[in-house]
Scaffold this active site. Structure first.
Site: not given
Length: 456
Positions: A260, A336
């Site tokens: 990202h 994550e």
């Protein structure tokens, strides 16, 4: 008193995944191979497979001479440090195996030595042979290359102890700190099989039932009758194209891995996992997403987009999807790591507040961040399962996976069969692109890593 060298290794294709071990007992003075042993274990973790290899090697040495001294050589820093008493053993699956290994010989007659993976090829080959045999539903039997490898070991002088520098052995804390950034990963190593060591691979039996192990002496006599003439022919053909899918494997599933764009925490190098505030992209991050979207549109190869559920990845994925005219599918497995109480802190702040927990986390992938965070072993198992799910769903297609530092590094580490400490030696920039291709035989090929050319 007689002295043996035991070299052992274990690995899993996925963590946990189809696993096996290999071990060899050598005469310490001559380097002669005395015993080889290997076994397919079904589905277990990489660390468990390594401990099973150690245990098998010690038992084989004990059968030869219970009064001998033993020098164990392994490329698993975890096993060597734990069995030497320098690191604690916390994982419930490894405690009984370590205790059992410690009882085979009196502790004062066994020493442990870490060696680079390149110096542990014999045991690594046996472990991969066991996994290959298990994938075919066959018991392991000794390779015809044993005599040649044994001769090579003797000429290299196994009787003289090899040493490795501290830098090779584990990677310094400084390396780890420099690579942490917002997050850093260390998932369990897989044994994918080096080129020339293993044959084409198939999926492991669904039941996870392990065939019986086999043991062979240096003369090549095996307790398990070999039945692999056709398999050896197939293996020789498969090895002709190491690192790439054989021509009859069809188009691979190719994952383009996009980290990202930046968030406000990224330039500050703060831990930003799945257990924190879930920040959105910053203005810089949105600009990065636009640039990567334009680059992917020019390439014109992406056929589907899958994103982590966190805000920063979904926002990045949405920008790319709008440019490519595709829908975004959310996959929870791409999230994550949860860094627990470390969320939002810098590495230096964690070092100051939780020094013991941080040291344990840097030393072992099984350690959890303070406050019940997710260990990298757990992250690795999650990513391996997600990988297998997505490969099955997207065979032959090119798919963009929008994720985070730890998952993307783990995809690369698993594809390479690299050790856990390799994760601390990878740099992964915001909005960078990496790519891995997965073939029908289970092989993987890393095609790109940390490409940021589209951001310039």
């Amino acid at each position: 008193m007689r002295e043996f060298v035991v070299e052992a290794d274990g690995g899993s294709r996925g963590n946990p995944g189809p696993a096996g071990y290999g071990a060899v007992v050598l005469d310490a003075a001559t380097g002669e191979t005395l015993v080889e042993t290997a076994e397919y274990l079904g589905v277990v973790t990489n660390n468990v497979a390594e401990y099973r290899g150690l245990l098998a090697g010690l038992r084989a040495a004990h059968e030869l001479d219970p009064s001998a001294t033993v020098r164990v050589r392994m490329d698993s820093k975890l096993v060597v440090e734990q069995m030497s008493g320098r690191w604690k053993i916390k994982h419930p699956d490894m405690k009984p195996l370590a205790a059992e290994a410690g009882r085979v010989f009196p502790p004062d007659r066994v020493t442990y030595e870490w060696i680079p993976r390149a110096d542990n090829k014999h045991a690594d080959r046996l472990a991969n042979e066991a996994m290959d045999a298990g994938s075919r539903g066959e018991p392991w039997s000794p390779s015809s290359s044993t005599a040649e490898l044994d001769a090579g070991v003797r000429s290299a002088g196994v009787g003289s102890r090899a040493s490795a520098s501290a830098g090779e052995a584990a990677g310094s804390v400084g390396d780890a700190a420099g690579a942490v950034g917002p997050s850093a990963g260390a998932a369990g190593r897989t044994a994918a099989g080096a080129a020339g060591q293993t044959a084409a691979r198939a999926a492991a039996p669904a039941s996870g039932t392990a065939p019986a192990s086999g043991t062979a002496t240096a003369s090549g006599t095996a307790t398990t009758p070999p039945a692999r003439a056709e398999a050896d022919v197939r293996a020789a053909k498969a090895v002709a194209s190491p690192g790439w899918g054989p021509p009859d494997m069809g188009a691979p599933a190719t994952f383009v891995l996009l980290r990202h764009g930046e968030t406000p925490l990224t330039p500050q190098k703060r831990f930003s996992g799945s257990g924190g505030s879930d920040p959105a992209l910053s203005a810089v991050g949105r600009e990065q997403a636009e640039k990567v979207a334009a680059s992917l549109a020019r390439r014109g190869t992406i056929q589907a987009i899958v994103s982590s559920p966190l805000a920063r990845t979904r926002e990045t994925a949405a920008v790319v999807a709008a440019r490519l005219g595709l829908e975004v599918t959310v996959e929870d497995g791409l999230r994550e790591t949860d860094f627990g109480a470390w969320e939002g802190l810098t590495f230096a702040e964690v070092r100051e507040r939780y020094p013991d927990d941080l040291n344990a986390w840097l030393a072992s992938p099984d350690a959890e961040p303070t406050g019940g965070g997710e260990s990298f072993t757990a992250t690795g198992a999650r990513i391996a399962a997600t990988r297998d799910k997505l490969v099955a769903a997207h065979a032959g297609r090119t798919v963009l996976l929008v994720s985070h530092v730890t998952p993307i590094k783990t995809f690369i580490q698993l594809a390479l069969g690299a050790p856990p400490e390799s994760l601390f030696r990878m740099e992964l920039s915001a909005a960078s692109l990496s790519a891995v291709a997965y073939y029908a035989d289970g092989g993987a090929s890393v095609r790109l890593f940390n490409d940021t050319s589209h951001l310039r």
